[in-house]
Motif scaffolding. Structure first.
Motif, PDB file in Angstrom:
ATOM      1  N   ASN A  54      51.422 109.446  61.101  1.00  0.00           N
ATOM      2  CA  ASN A  54      52.048 109.439  60.045  1.00  0.00           C
ATOM      3  C   ASN A  54      53.475 110.331  60.380  1.00  0.00           C
ATOM      4  OD1 ASN A  54      53.352 109.573  57.498  1.00  0.00           O
ATOM      5  ND2 ASN A  54      51.191 110.253  56.385  1.00  0.00           N
ATOM      6  N   THR A  55      54.312 109.388  61.049  1.00  0.00           N
ATOM      7  CA  THR A  55      55.437 110.093  61.481  1.00  0.00           C
ATOM      8  C   THR A  55      56.426 110.579  60.157  1.00  0.00           C
ATOM      9  OG1 THR A  55      56.480 108.168  61.634  1.00  0.00           O
ATOM     10  CG2 THR A  55      55.349 108.932  63.727  1.00  0.00           C
ATOM     11  N   GLU A  56      56.577 109.885  59.200  1.00  0.00           N
ATOM     12  CA  GLU A  56      57.435 110.064  57.984  1.00  0.00           C
ATOM     13  C   GLU A  56      56.871 111.241  57.523  1.00  0.00           C
ATOM     14  OE1 GLU A  56      58.528 108.144  53.840  1.00  0.00           O
ATOM     15  OE2 GLU A  56      57.085 107.203  54.933  1.00  0.00           O
ATOM     16  N   ALA A 111      57.771 114.369  59.678  1.00  0.00           N
ATOM     17  CA  ALA A 111      59.118 114.598  59.657  1.00  0.00           C
ATOM     18  C   ALA A 111      59.531 115.478  58.381  1.00  0.00           C
ATOM     19  CB  ALA A 111      59.742 113.393  59.792  1.00  0.00           C
ATOM     20  N   LYS A 112      59.019 115.264  57.319  1.00  0.00           N
ATOM     21  CA  LYS A 112      59.358 115.757  56.266  1.00  0.00           C
ATOM     22  C   LYS A 112      58.760 117.210  55.998  1.00  0.00           C
ATOM     23  CE  LYS A 112      59.471 111.794  53.111  1.00  0.00           C
ATOM     24  NZ  LYS A 112      58.907 111.292  51.863  1.00  0.00           N
TER      25      LYS A 112
END
Length: 56
Positions: free
Chosen positions: A21-23, A26-27
């Protein structure tokens, strides 16, 4: 591991994020970086732990 890792607590602290879950990773990294930059983590850690955990 994200920038939320604080080695001052033994093996560190982190945020659990589903693998891949790279999104979200990043958040979380962006939020922690902003809190480090504006002093929020320092303020919170000094209040609750008695010292600045943001310094490595």
């Amino acid at each position: 591991m994200t920038s939320a890792d604080f080695p001052e607590f033994g093996k560190g602290q982190g945020v659990a994020v589903a693998k891949g879950n790279t999104e979200l990773t990043a958040k979380v990294d962006k939020a922690v970086a902003a809190m480090l930059a504006d002093g929020t983590i320092k303020t919170i850690s000094e209040k609750w732990f008695g010292y600045d955990i943001s310094k490595k």
